[in-house]
Design an enzyme around this catalytic site. Structure first.
Site, PDB file in Angstrom:
ATOM      1  N   GLU A  54      53.899  20.023  11.603  1.00  0.00           N
ATOM      2  CA  GLU A  54      54.307  20.452  12.513  1.00  0.00           C
ATOM      3  C   GLU A  54      54.602  18.537  13.555  1.00  0.00           C
ATOM      4  O   GLU A  54      55.586  18.382  13.813  1.00  0.00           O
ATOM      5  CB  GLU A  54      53.597  21.431  13.547  1.00  0.00           C
ATOM      6  N   ALA A 162      50.892  27.975 -25.862  1.00  0.00           N
ATOM      7  CA  ALA A 162      52.180  28.403 -25.976  1.00  0.00           C
ATOM      8  C   ALA A 162      52.404  28.906 -27.686  1.00  0.00           C
ATOM      9  O   ALA A 162      50.745  28.937 -28.054  1.00  0.00           O
ATOM     10  CB  ALA A 162      52.805  26.807 -26.349  1.00  0.00           C
ATOM     11  N   ARG A 192      50.768  20.780 -14.165  1.00  0.00           N
ATOM     12  CA  ARG A 192      50.136  19.917 -14.145  1.00  0.00           C
ATOM     13  C   ARG A 192      49.844  19.197 -13.519  1.00  0.00           C
ATOM     14  O   ARG A 192      48.490  18.758 -12.306  1.00  0.00           O
ATOM     15  CB  ARG A 192      49.939  18.482 -15.436  1.00  0.00           C
ATOM     16  N   ASP A 208      41.946  20.312 -31.671  1.00  0.00           N
ATOM     17  CA  ASP A 208      43.240  19.617 -31.474  1.00  0.00           C
ATOM     18  C   ASP A 208      43.172  17.979 -30.734  1.00  0.00           C
ATOM     19  O   ASP A 208      44.074  17.225 -29.952  1.00  0.00           O
ATOM     20  CB  ASP A 208      44.258  20.386 -30.102  1.00  0.00           C
ATOM     21  N   LEU A 212      45.407  15.702 -22.395  1.00  0.00           N
ATOM     22  CA  LEU A 212      45.368  16.764 -20.870  1.00  0.00           C
ATOM     23  C   LEU A 212      45.725  15.589 -19.715  1.00  0.00           C
ATOM     24  O   LEU A 212      44.870  15.163 -18.532  1.00  0.00           O
ATOM     25  CB  LEU A 212      43.888  17.522 -20.616  1.00  0.00           C
ATOM     26  N   ARG A 215      51.773  11.865 -17.478  1.00  0.00           N
ATOM     27  CA  ARG A 215      52.146  11.113 -18.007  1.00  0.00           C
ATOM     28  C   ARG A 215      54.019  10.828 -18.150  1.00  0.00           C
ATOM     29  O   ARG A 215      54.281  11.595 -16.885  1.00  0.00           O
ATOM     30  CB  ARG A 215      52.405  11.113 -19.859  1.00  0.00           C
ATOM     31  N   GLU A 277      43.492  25.300 -20.801  1.00  0.00           N
ATOM     32  CA  GLU A 277      44.431  25.397 -21.800  1.00  0.00           C
ATOM     33  C   GLU A 277      43.889  25.568 -23.180  1.00  0.00           C
ATOM     34  O   GLU A 277      43.903  24.276 -23.759  1.00  0.00           O
ATOM     35  CB  GLU A 277      44.964  23.792 -21.598  1.00  0.00           C
TER      36      GLU A 277
END
Length: 344
Positions: A54, A162, A192, A208, A212, A215, A277
């Site tokens: 505002e 996924a 992210r 894995d 994280l 980029r 994740e």
């Protein structure tokens, strides 16, 4: 679309520019319009401790039309009920009253039970015409991270994964690391960029070794999200990226603590949003415990994944409320808010 909806839509667009930058404050946008529907000024909150939307809209109008501009025939559109108490900045209700605005249109009331409705009452008692609820569902959705945090003390938790068409979250050995498409992975970067922290389990770190991180262009202008590793054993590879890369100071490890306890600690430190994740086991446990506020799934169009699935078979039954679907490359992204069904 009514004129009020048109201007509020613009204010919502402005507010969206603050996503990922304002935590622990909410993103807010504001637009000032005169009696002839001419836009006089615009603003959006850029970060905690900085001027509110505002005030920035008022300053913008004064830059454009001079310090003596009169707002007594103008309407201020703001996506969230203005603040009515002094914090790191002054109260926006004071700025509105000093500007002598005729009318204020608000997207949604402040979800903070300590402040909700206070600004509306203050302004109305001083003769300002106030309307609340313009494009309310969109305005409420925009501040859902803030609303969860200010009402529960915990961050809003998004679970992202996924999966293949047969429900696998990993591929067979030798088939590569990625289930999702390049376009889907770029969309993950957008998400992210909006959140404060990324959570994984120790199993995901060992299997894995994920980075994280934000980029490229997504990393510009804001700190990396906190990388939170939950481990029961504390047996984690010291050479993993989160412990050795240039952002290792943004990595935290919690050993032997429940997800609920970790969320409480993060919330107490001002973390308003987090993205889970993890692998299927932690995902399933979090969903079964009712800790997940929103789910994002990237469904890849192939069969024959690895041995790991999403959650435990038979462990829960959940509906996604009002799901949305969008294509990224060959993948379909599904977003919805889970509602558990009781098991029979």
């Amino acid at each position: 679309m009514t004129p009020d909806e048109k201007h509020m839509r613009r204010a919502l667009t402005l507010a969206g520019k603050g996503l990922g930058f304002t935590s622990p404050n909410p993103p807010v946008g504001a637009v000032i319009v005169d009696e002839n529907e001419m836009v006089l000024g615009e603003g959006w909150h850029r970060g905690a401790g900085q001027a509110h939307a505002e005030v920035l809209a008022i300053e913008d109008a004064r830059r454009r039309f001079g310090e003596e501009i009169n707002f007594d025939r103008s309407t201020l559109y703001v996506t969230l009920e203005p603040c009515s108490t002094r914090g790191r900045t002054g109260a926006c209700t004071d700025a509105i009253l000093e500007g002598r605005f005729r009318r204020v249109v608000i997207g949604t009331a402040d979800p903070n039970p300590k402040h909700s409705g206070a600004a509306i009452s203050i302004l109305r008692n001083r003769g300002v015409e106030v309307e609340c609820g313009c494009l309310e569902s969109k305005a409420t959705d925009l501040i859902r991270f803030f609303a969860k945090h200010v009402t529960t003390g915990r961050p809003y938790l998004i679970a992202k994964s996924a999966i293949t068409l047969d429900g696998r979250t990993t591929l067979r050995n030798g088939d590569g690391p990625w289930i999702s498409s390049k376009e889907s992975r770029r969309d993950v970067q957008r998400w992210r960029r909006r959140i404060d922290a990324i959570l994984i389990g120790g199993e995901t770190l060992r299997r894995d070794n994920p980075r994280l991180t934000l980029r490229g262009a997504f990393a510009k202008g804001r700190p990396q999200p906190w990388r939170i590793v939950l481990s029961q054993s504390g047996d984690l590879p010291e050479e993993a990226y989160p412990f050795t890369d240039s952002h290792r100071d943004r990595t935290r490890v919690f050993v032997g603590e429940s997800l609920e306890a970790v969320l409480d600690r993060l919330g107490a430190e001002g973390v308003t949003s987090a993205m889970l994740e993890s692998g299927g086991r932690l995902f399933g446990a979090a969903l079964s415990a009712g800790l997940i506020d929103e789910i994002i799934l990237y469904v890849a169009p192939f069969l024959g994944g690895g041995s790991t699935g999403l959650g435990s078979p038979g462990g829960f039954l959940a509906d996604l409320e009002s799901p949305t679907f969008k294509r990224f490359g060959n993948d379909i992204r599904v977003i919805g808010r889970p509602r558990l069904r009781p098991l029979s």
